[in-house]
Design an enzyme around this catalytic site. Sequence first.
Site, PDB file in Angstrom:
ATOM      1  CD  GLU A  50      31.477  50.709  29.963  1.00 16.56           C
ATOM      2  OE1 GLU A  50      32.553  50.068  29.973  1.00 16.56           O
ATOM      3  OE2 GLU A  50      30.856  50.940  28.915  1.00 16.56           O
ATOM      4  CG  HIS A  67      34.685  45.883  28.058  1.00 14.73           C
ATOM      5  ND1 HIS A  67      34.570  46.121  29.414  1.00 14.73           N
ATOM      6  CD2 HIS A  67      33.969  46.866  27.445  1.00 14.73           C
ATOM      7  CE1 HIS A  67      33.809  47.190  29.605  1.00 14.73           C
ATOM      8  NE2 HIS A  67      33.435  47.667  28.422  1.00 14.73           N
ATOM      9  CD  GLU A  68      33.738  47.172  23.132  1.00 10.19           C
ATOM     10  OE1 GLU A  68      32.495  47.265  22.971  1.00 10.19           O
ATOM     11  OE2 GLU A  68      34.398  48.075  23.683  1.00 10.19           O
ATOM     12  CG  ASP A  83      35.068  46.397  33.380  1.00  9.29           C
ATOM     13  OD1 ASP A  83      35.193  46.476  32.142  1.00  9.29           O
ATOM     14  OD2 ASP A  83      35.201  47.370  34.146  1.00  9.29           O
ATOM     15  CG  HIS A 131      29.424  46.439  26.234  1.00  5.93           C
ATOM     16  ND1 HIS A 131      28.784  46.869  27.376  1.00  5.93           N
ATOM     17  CD2 HIS A 131      30.602  47.120  26.181  1.00  5.93           C
ATOM     18  CE1 HIS A 131      29.553  47.756  28.001  1.00  5.93           C
ATOM     19  NE2 HIS A 131      30.655  47.934  27.296  1.00  5.93           N
TER      20      HIS A 131
END
Length: 425
Positions: A132, A67-68, A136, A71
Amino acid sequence: PLISAYFEDMGYRLASNSDRPDKSFTFVVINQDVVNAFAAPGGVIALYSGLILAADDENEVAGVLAHEIAHITQQHLYRAMENQQAMTIPIALGMLAIMLAGGGSGQAISGALMSGQAAAAQASIYFTRQNEYEADRIGISTLSRAGYDPAGMGEFFEKMGRITRAMGEGPPEYLRTHPVSVSRIAEADNRAQNMPKPKPSDGKNFYLVQARLRSMVEKSPDDALAWFDHRMDRADISQAETDALYYGRAIALQRKGDYTEARKLLNNLVDREPHIAYELQLAELDMDSGADGRAIDRLAGLYQSFPGNHAISVQYSRALLKDQEKDQARTAAVILRQQLLAHPNDPRLYELYARSANIAGDRVRAKEAMAESYYLRGGIHEAALQLQQLAAEDDLDYYQRARITARITELRLELAKLGEEEEQD
Protein backbone atom coordinates in the site's frame (compact mmCIF):
# COMPACT_ATOMS: atom_id res chain seq x y z
CA PRO A 1 -20.47 6.35 -23.39
CA LEU A 2 -19.77 9.90 -22.15
CA ILE A 3 -19.05 8.67 -18.63
CA SER A 4 -17.01 5.64 -19.71
CA ALA A 5 -14.96 7.65 -22.21
CA TYR A 6 -14.06 10.32 -19.66
CA PHE A 7 -12.63 7.85 -17.15
CA GLU A 8 -10.94 5.80 -19.86
CA ASP A 9 -9.16 8.98 -20.98
CA MET A 10 -8.21 9.76 -17.37
CA GLY A 11 -6.91 6.22 -16.88
CA TYR A 12 -4.83 6.16 -20.04
CA ARG A 13 -3.43 9.61 -19.30
CA LEU A 14 -2.23 8.31 -15.95
CA ALA A 15 -1.02 4.98 -17.33
CA SER A 16 1.04 6.71 -20.02
CA ASN A 17 2.81 8.65 -17.25
CA SER A 18 3.36 5.62 -15.02
CA ASP A 19 6.61 3.72 -14.66
CA ARG A 20 5.26 1.04 -17.01
CA PRO A 21 3.50 2.88 -19.88
CA ASP A 22 3.93 -0.20 -22.08
CA LYS A 23 1.51 -2.30 -20.01
CA SER A 24 -2.03 -2.96 -21.24
CA PHE A 25 -4.87 -1.52 -19.17
CA THR A 26 -8.67 -1.71 -19.26
CA PHE A 27 -10.69 0.88 -17.32
CA VAL A 28 -14.35 0.32 -16.49
CA VAL A 29 -17.04 2.09 -14.47
CA ILE A 30 -19.40 -0.16 -12.51
CA ASN A 31 -22.84 1.27 -11.83
CA GLN A 32 -23.18 0.39 -8.14
CA ASP A 33 -23.52 2.69 -5.16
CA VAL A 34 -20.29 1.51 -3.55
CA VAL A 35 -17.40 3.79 -2.60
CA ASN A 36 -14.62 1.55 -3.89
CA ALA A 37 -12.25 0.72 -6.73
CA PHE A 38 -10.19 -2.36 -7.50
CA ALA A 39 -7.42 -3.69 -9.70
CA ALA A 40 -7.54 -7.19 -11.18
CA PRO A 41 -5.15 -9.34 -13.23
CA GLY A 42 -4.80 -8.39 -16.87
CA GLY A 43 -4.52 -4.68 -16.13
CA VAL A 44 -8.24 -4.29 -15.31
CA ILE A 45 -9.06 -1.31 -13.10
CA ALA A 46 -12.64 -0.60 -12.06
CA LEU A 47 -14.26 2.41 -10.44
CA TYR A 48 -17.63 2.14 -8.74
CA SER A 49 -20.09 4.96 -9.41
CA GLY A 50 -20.39 5.59 -5.66
CA LEU A 51 -16.71 6.53 -5.48
CA ILE A 52 -17.02 8.96 -8.39
CA LEU A 53 -20.00 10.67 -6.75
CA ALA A 54 -18.17 10.89 -3.40
CA ALA A 55 -15.24 12.83 -4.91
CA ASP A 56 -15.03 16.62 -4.78
CA ASP A 57 -12.92 16.99 -7.92
CA GLU A 58 -11.09 15.12 -10.66
CA ASN A 59 -7.82 15.03 -8.72
CA GLU A 60 -9.31 12.78 -6.05
CA VAL A 61 -10.56 10.20 -8.55
CA ALA A 62 -7.28 10.44 -10.46
CA GLY A 63 -5.47 9.75 -7.18
CA VAL A 64 -7.46 6.53 -6.72
CA LEU A 65 -6.75 5.44 -10.30
CA ALA A 66 -3.04 6.24 -9.96
CA HIS A 67 -2.90 4.12 -6.80
CA GLU A 68 -4.58 1.17 -8.55
CA ILE A 69 -2.31 1.55 -11.60
CA ALA A 70 0.70 1.30 -9.26
CA HIS A 71 -0.67 -1.97 -7.86
CA ILE A 72 -0.66 -3.32 -11.44
CA THR A 73 2.73 -1.96 -12.53
CA GLN A 74 4.42 -3.21 -9.34
CA GLN A 75 2.80 -6.64 -9.78
CA HIS A 76 1.30 -6.59 -6.29
CA LEU A 77 -1.56 -8.80 -7.43
CA TYR A 78 0.74 -11.50 -8.71
CA ARG A 79 2.99 -11.31 -5.68
CA ALA A 80 -0.02 -11.84 -3.43
CA MET A 81 -1.28 -14.71 -5.54
CA GLU A 82 2.05 -16.47 -5.29
CA ASN A 83 1.38 -16.77 -1.56
CA GLN A 84 -2.05 -18.25 -2.11
CA GLN A 85 -3.47 -21.10 -4.12
CA ALA A 86 -3.40 -20.65 -7.87
CA MET A 87 -6.43 -18.81 -9.15
CA THR A 88 -9.28 -21.18 -10.03
CA ILE A 89 -10.92 -21.20 -13.43
CA PRO A 90 -14.26 -19.78 -12.16
CA ILE A 91 -12.49 -16.77 -10.66
CA ALA A 92 -10.44 -16.26 -13.82
CA LEU A 93 -13.60 -16.33 -15.93
CA GLY A 94 -15.29 -13.88 -13.58
CA MET A 95 -12.43 -11.43 -13.95
CA LEU A 96 -12.55 -11.86 -17.71
CA ALA A 97 -16.26 -11.04 -17.64
CA ILE A 98 -15.59 -7.84 -15.68
CA MET A 99 -12.88 -6.82 -18.13
CA LEU A 100 -15.06 -7.36 -21.17
CA ALA A 101 -18.32 -6.03 -19.77
CA GLY A 102 -16.96 -2.50 -20.26
CA GLY A 103 -19.03 -1.08 -17.42
CA GLY A 104 -22.33 -2.59 -18.48
CA SER A 105 -25.67 -2.55 -16.72
CA GLY A 106 -26.01 -3.28 -13.02
CA GLN A 107 -27.61 -6.65 -13.71
CA ALA A 108 -24.87 -7.71 -16.15
CA ILE A 109 -22.14 -6.65 -13.74
CA SER A 110 -23.85 -8.37 -10.82
CA GLY A 111 -23.99 -11.57 -12.84
CA ALA A 112 -20.30 -11.32 -13.61
CA LEU A 113 -19.50 -10.69 -9.97
CA MET A 114 -21.54 -13.68 -8.80
CA SER A 115 -20.27 -16.13 -11.41
CA GLY A 116 -16.62 -15.13 -11.32
CA GLN A 117 -16.31 -13.47 -7.91
CA ALA A 118 -14.40 -10.70 -9.63
CA ALA A 119 -15.12 -7.99 -7.11
CA ALA A 120 -13.69 -10.26 -4.41
CA ALA A 121 -10.39 -10.37 -6.28
CA GLN A 122 -8.95 -7.38 -4.50
CA ALA A 123 -10.96 -7.70 -1.28
CA SER A 124 -9.62 -11.23 -0.75
CA ILE A 125 -6.02 -10.30 -1.52
CA TYR A 126 -5.48 -7.60 1.12
CA PHE A 127 -2.25 -6.09 -0.03
CA THR A 128 0.47 -5.87 2.58
CA ARG A 129 1.19 -2.57 4.27
CA GLN A 130 4.38 -2.35 2.23
CA ASN A 131 2.39 -2.78 -0.99
CA GLU A 132 0.00 0.00 0.00
CA TYR A 133 2.81 2.42 0.82
CA GLU A 134 4.54 1.57 -2.44
CA ALA A 135 1.33 2.13 -4.43
CA ASP A 136 0.91 5.50 -2.68
CA ARG A 137 4.48 6.57 -3.38
CA ILE A 138 4.53 5.52 -7.03
CA GLY A 139 0.93 6.53 -7.66
CA ILE A 140 1.41 10.06 -6.39
CA SER A 141 4.40 10.50 -8.72
CA THR A 142 2.26 9.27 -11.61
CA LEU A 143 -0.47 11.70 -10.57
CA SER A 144 1.94 14.63 -10.67
CA ARG A 145 3.54 13.67 -14.01
CA ALA A 146 0.08 13.35 -15.59
CA GLY A 147 -0.70 16.95 -14.67
CA TYR A 148 -3.12 16.33 -11.80
CA ASP A 149 -2.79 17.88 -8.36
CA PRO A 150 -0.83 15.31 -6.29
CA ALA A 151 -2.69 16.49 -3.18
CA GLY A 152 -5.77 14.68 -4.55
CA MET A 153 -4.68 11.30 -3.20
CA GLY A 154 -4.32 12.42 0.42
CA GLU A 155 -7.49 14.49 0.20
CA PHE A 156 -9.51 11.46 -0.82
CA PHE A 157 -8.04 9.38 2.02
CA GLU A 158 -9.01 12.13 4.48
CA LYS A 159 -12.52 12.29 3.01
CA MET A 160 -13.04 8.58 3.61
CA GLY A 161 -12.06 9.07 7.25
CA ARG A 162 -14.53 11.94 7.65
CA ILE A 163 -17.33 9.87 6.13
CA THR A 164 -16.64 7.10 8.62
CA ARG A 165 -16.72 9.47 11.61
CA ALA A 166 -19.83 11.30 10.38
CA MET A 167 -21.84 8.15 9.73
CA GLY A 168 -20.83 6.45 12.97
CA GLU A 169 -20.85 3.14 11.11
CA GLY A 170 -18.24 0.79 9.75
CA PRO A 171 -15.66 2.16 7.31
CA PRO A 172 -16.59 2.65 3.65
CA GLU A 173 -15.83 -0.24 1.32
CA TYR A 174 -12.77 1.62 0.03
CA LEU A 175 -11.18 1.61 3.48
CA ARG A 176 -11.94 -2.08 3.97
CA THR A 177 -9.96 -2.99 0.86
CA HIS A 178 -7.43 -0.12 1.17
CA PRO A 179 -6.78 0.38 4.91
CA VAL A 180 -5.60 3.96 5.45
CA SER A 181 -3.65 5.00 8.54
CA VAL A 182 -2.94 8.51 9.81
CA SER A 183 0.71 8.07 8.84
CA ARG A 184 -0.25 7.15 5.25
CA ILE A 185 -2.35 10.30 4.94
CA ALA A 186 0.47 12.40 6.37
CA GLU A 187 3.04 10.87 4.04
CA ALA A 188 0.80 11.43 1.02
CA ASP A 189 0.33 15.08 2.01
CA ASN A 190 4.07 15.54 2.56
CA ARG A 191 4.95 14.06 -0.81
CA ALA A 192 2.36 16.26 -2.53
CA GLN A 193 3.83 19.41 -0.94
CA ASN A 194 7.24 18.56 -2.40
CA MET A 195 5.91 18.13 -5.93
CA PRO A 196 5.22 20.84 -8.51
CA LYS A 197 1.69 22.19 -8.56
CA PRO A 198 -0.05 21.72 -11.91
CA LYS A 199 -1.61 24.52 -13.88
CA PRO A 200 -5.02 25.20 -12.31
CA SER A 201 -7.98 23.61 -14.09
CA ASP A 202 -11.65 24.42 -13.65
CA GLY A 203 -12.44 20.69 -13.84
CA LYS A 204 -15.54 21.35 -15.93
CA ASN A 205 -15.50 18.04 -17.81
CA PHE A 206 -15.32 16.10 -14.55
CA TYR A 207 -18.19 18.06 -13.03
CA LEU A 208 -20.30 17.49 -16.15
CA VAL A 209 -19.68 13.73 -16.08
CA GLN A 210 -20.33 13.61 -12.34
CA ALA A 211 -23.60 15.54 -12.73
CA ARG A 212 -24.68 13.24 -15.55
CA LEU A 213 -23.93 10.21 -13.42
CA ARG A 214 -25.82 11.70 -10.47
CA SER A 215 -28.92 12.43 -12.54
CA MET A 216 -28.93 8.91 -13.97
CA VAL A 217 -28.37 6.86 -10.80
CA GLU A 218 -30.66 8.64 -8.35
CA LYS A 219 -33.80 6.64 -7.63
CA SER A 220 -36.07 9.38 -8.96
CA PRO A 221 -35.68 12.65 -10.90
CA ASP A 222 -37.02 14.54 -7.88
CA ASP A 223 -34.24 13.12 -5.69
CA ALA A 224 -31.68 14.27 -8.24
CA LEU A 225 -33.25 17.74 -8.49
CA ALA A 226 -33.23 18.09 -4.70
CA TRP A 227 -29.54 17.16 -4.59
CA PHE A 228 -28.66 19.68 -7.32
CA ASP A 229 -30.62 22.43 -5.52
CA HIS A 230 -28.84 21.70 -2.26
CA ARG A 231 -25.45 21.74 -3.96
CA MET A 232 -26.23 25.01 -5.69
CA ASP A 233 -26.64 26.75 -2.31
CA ARG A 234 -22.93 26.45 -1.52
CA ALA A 235 -21.19 29.81 -1.26
CA ASP A 236 -17.88 28.61 -2.72
CA ILE A 237 -19.28 26.97 -5.85
CA SER A 238 -17.36 27.69 -9.07
CA GLN A 239 -18.83 28.63 -12.42
CA ALA A 240 -17.73 25.31 -13.91
CA GLU A 241 -19.58 23.35 -11.23
CA THR A 242 -22.60 25.67 -11.51
CA ASP A 243 -22.85 24.90 -15.24
CA ALA A 244 -22.58 21.19 -14.48
CA LEU A 245 -25.39 21.39 -11.92
CA TYR A 246 -27.66 23.09 -14.47
CA TYR A 247 -26.74 20.33 -16.94
CA GLY A 248 -27.60 17.69 -14.36
CA ARG A 249 -30.88 19.45 -13.62
CA ALA A 250 -31.73 19.40 -17.33
CA ILE A 251 -31.20 15.63 -17.50
CA ALA A 252 -33.32 15.09 -14.37
CA LEU A 253 -36.08 17.32 -15.74
CA GLN A 254 -35.99 15.37 -19.00
CA ARG A 255 -36.34 12.12 -17.05
CA LYS A 256 -39.32 13.70 -15.28
CA GLY A 257 -40.94 14.64 -18.60
CA ASP A 258 -40.52 18.42 -18.26
CA TYR A 259 -39.04 18.85 -21.73
CA THR A 260 -39.68 22.59 -21.99
CA GLU A 261 -37.71 23.51 -18.87
CA ALA A 262 -34.95 21.02 -19.73
CA ARG A 263 -34.55 22.54 -23.20
CA LYS A 264 -34.44 26.05 -21.75
CA LEU A 265 -31.59 25.11 -19.41
CA LEU A 266 -29.62 23.35 -22.14
CA ASN A 267 -30.06 26.19 -24.65
CA ASN A 268 -28.85 28.70 -22.05
CA LEU A 269 -25.75 26.59 -21.45
CA VAL A 270 -25.05 26.25 -25.20
CA ASP A 271 -25.46 30.00 -25.71
CA ARG A 272 -22.99 30.73 -22.93
CA GLU A 273 -20.33 28.13 -23.80
CA PRO A 274 -20.99 25.30 -26.30
CA HIS A 275 -20.05 21.78 -25.26
CA ILE A 276 -20.53 18.32 -26.79
CA ALA A 277 -22.34 17.13 -23.65
CA TYR A 278 -25.01 19.83 -24.06
CA GLU A 279 -25.47 19.09 -27.75
CA LEU A 280 -25.82 15.36 -27.17
CA GLN A 281 -28.38 15.97 -24.44
CA LEU A 282 -30.37 18.25 -26.73
CA ALA A 283 -30.38 15.49 -29.35
CA GLU A 284 -31.58 13.00 -26.74
CA LEU A 285 -34.25 15.50 -25.70
CA ASP A 286 -35.37 15.80 -29.33
CA MET A 287 -35.71 12.03 -29.53
CA ASP A 288 -37.71 11.83 -26.32
CA SER A 289 -40.04 14.61 -27.41
CA GLY A 290 -40.70 13.04 -30.84
CA ALA A 291 -38.53 15.36 -32.95
CA ASP A 292 -36.52 12.47 -34.45
CA GLY A 293 -35.58 14.31 -37.63
CA ARG A 294 -34.16 17.26 -35.73
CA ALA A 295 -32.20 14.90 -33.47
CA ILE A 296 -30.67 13.06 -36.45
CA ASP A 297 -29.73 16.35 -38.14
CA ARG A 298 -28.09 17.59 -34.94
CA LEU A 299 -26.17 14.33 -34.48
CA ALA A 300 -25.13 14.24 -38.13
CA GLY A 301 -23.63 17.70 -37.73
CA LEU A 302 -21.78 16.64 -34.57
CA TYR A 303 -20.52 13.50 -36.29
CA GLN A 304 -19.11 15.56 -39.16
CA SER A 305 -17.46 18.00 -36.74
CA PHE A 306 -16.04 15.31 -34.45
CA PRO A 307 -15.49 12.20 -36.59
CA GLY A 308 -14.70 9.12 -34.56
CA ASN A 309 -16.01 10.48 -31.27
CA HIS A 310 -17.38 7.42 -29.49
CA ALA A 311 -20.27 9.01 -27.60
CA ILE A 312 -21.49 10.87 -30.70
CA SER A 313 -21.17 7.79 -32.91
CA VAL A 314 -23.14 5.57 -30.53
CA GLN A 315 -25.94 8.09 -30.00
CA TYR A 316 -26.12 8.89 -33.73
CA SER A 317 -26.38 5.17 -34.54
CA ARG A 318 -29.14 4.63 -32.01
CA ALA A 319 -31.08 7.56 -33.46
CA LEU A 320 -30.70 6.17 -36.98
CA LEU A 321 -32.03 2.78 -35.85
CA LYS A 322 -35.08 4.09 -34.00
CA ASP A 323 -37.45 3.88 -37.00
CA GLN A 324 -35.88 0.63 -38.28
CA GLU A 325 -35.45 2.14 -41.74
CA LYS A 326 -33.07 0.13 -43.96
CA ASP A 327 -31.03 2.99 -45.47
CA GLN A 328 -30.50 4.62 -42.10
CA ALA A 329 -29.52 1.24 -40.66
CA ARG A 330 -26.84 0.86 -43.34
CA THR A 331 -25.40 4.23 -42.31
CA ALA A 332 -25.45 3.15 -38.67
CA ALA A 333 -23.70 -0.11 -39.55
CA VAL A 334 -20.84 1.77 -41.24
CA ILE A 335 -20.44 4.06 -38.22
CA LEU A 336 -20.51 1.16 -35.76
CA ARG A 337 -18.01 -0.94 -37.70
CA GLN A 338 -15.56 1.95 -37.44
CA GLN A 339 -16.17 2.12 -33.69
CA LEU A 340 -15.57 -1.62 -33.31
CA LEU A 341 -12.04 -1.12 -34.64
CA ALA A 342 -11.33 1.18 -31.69
CA HIS A 343 -13.46 -0.71 -29.13
CA PRO A 344 -13.18 -4.39 -30.09
CA ASN A 345 -14.00 -5.65 -26.58
CA ASP A 346 -17.34 -3.89 -26.04
CA PRO A 347 -20.21 -6.44 -26.14
CA ARG A 348 -22.87 -3.72 -26.18
CA LEU A 349 -21.30 -2.23 -29.29
CA TYR A 350 -21.49 -5.63 -31.02
CA GLU A 351 -25.15 -5.94 -30.01
CA LEU A 352 -25.91 -2.52 -31.49
CA TYR A 353 -24.02 -3.42 -34.67
CA ALA A 354 -25.93 -6.72 -34.87
CA ARG A 355 -29.18 -4.78 -34.71
CA SER A 356 -28.10 -2.36 -37.44
CA ALA A 357 -26.92 -5.21 -39.70
CA ASN A 358 -30.17 -7.10 -39.17
CA ILE A 359 -32.33 -4.09 -40.07
CA ALA A 360 -30.09 -3.38 -43.07
CA GLY A 361 -30.68 -6.93 -44.31
CA ASP A 362 -27.22 -8.36 -43.61
CA ARG A 363 -28.29 -11.25 -41.37
CA VAL A 364 -24.90 -13.01 -41.62
CA ARG A 365 -23.04 -10.05 -40.15
CA ALA A 366 -25.81 -9.68 -37.58
CA LYS A 367 -25.42 -13.26 -36.35
CA GLU A 368 -21.62 -12.99 -36.33
CA ALA A 369 -21.86 -9.84 -34.23
CA MET A 370 -24.22 -11.49 -31.74
CA ALA A 371 -21.80 -14.40 -31.44
CA GLU A 372 -19.00 -11.96 -30.58
CA SER A 373 -21.23 -10.33 -27.98
CA TYR A 374 -21.82 -13.73 -26.35
CA TYR A 375 -18.09 -14.43 -26.44
CA LEU A 376 -17.15 -11.10 -24.85
CA ARG A 377 -19.58 -11.75 -22.00
CA GLY A 378 -17.89 -15.07 -21.28
CA GLY A 379 -20.32 -17.26 -23.26
CA ILE A 380 -17.83 -19.14 -25.40
CA HIS A 381 -20.16 -22.14 -25.79
CA GLU A 382 -23.05 -19.86 -26.83
CA ALA A 383 -20.87 -18.04 -29.35
CA ALA A 384 -19.67 -21.30 -30.92
CA LEU A 385 -23.24 -22.63 -31.12
CA GLN A 386 -24.45 -19.44 -32.80
CA LEU A 387 -21.73 -19.68 -35.44
CA GLN A 388 -22.20 -23.43 -35.98
CA GLN A 389 -25.86 -22.84 -36.73
CA LEU A 390 -24.89 -20.09 -39.15
CA ALA A 391 -22.25 -22.29 -40.85
CA ALA A 392 -24.90 -24.98 -41.47
CA GLU A 393 -26.83 -22.66 -43.79
CA ASP A 394 -26.52 -23.31 -47.54
CA ASP A 395 -26.55 -19.75 -48.91
CA LEU A 396 -23.22 -18.50 -47.53
CA ASP A 397 -20.67 -17.34 -50.06
CA TYR A 398 -17.05 -18.52 -49.98
CA TYR A 399 -15.73 -15.59 -47.94
CA GLN A 400 -18.52 -15.73 -45.38
CA ARG A 401 -18.08 -19.45 -44.85
CA ALA A 402 -14.28 -19.16 -44.57
CA ARG A 403 -14.57 -16.33 -42.03
CA ILE A 404 -17.14 -18.16 -39.90
CA THR A 405 -15.30 -21.49 -40.04
CA ALA A 406 -12.05 -19.86 -38.95
CA ARG A 407 -13.77 -18.24 -35.98
CA ILE A 408 -15.40 -21.54 -34.95
CA THR A 409 -11.96 -23.17 -34.98
CA GLU A 410 -10.61 -20.44 -32.68
CA LEU A 411 -13.49 -20.90 -30.26
CA ARG A 412 -13.07 -24.70 -30.23
CA LEU A 413 -9.39 -24.29 -29.37
CA GLU A 414 -10.31 -22.03 -26.46
CA LEU A 415 -12.92 -24.50 -25.23
CA ALA A 416 -10.42 -27.35 -25.47
CA LYS A 417 -7.85 -25.36 -23.51
CA LEU A 418 -10.39 -24.56 -20.79
CA GLY A 419 -11.28 -28.25 -20.61
CA GLU A 420 -7.65 -29.21 -20.14
CA GLU A 421 -7.20 -26.66 -17.36
CA GLU A 422 -10.33 -27.88 -15.58
CA GLU A 423 -8.99 -31.46 -15.71
CA GLN A 424 -5.66 -30.34 -14.24
CA ASP A 425 -7.47 -28.57 -11.40
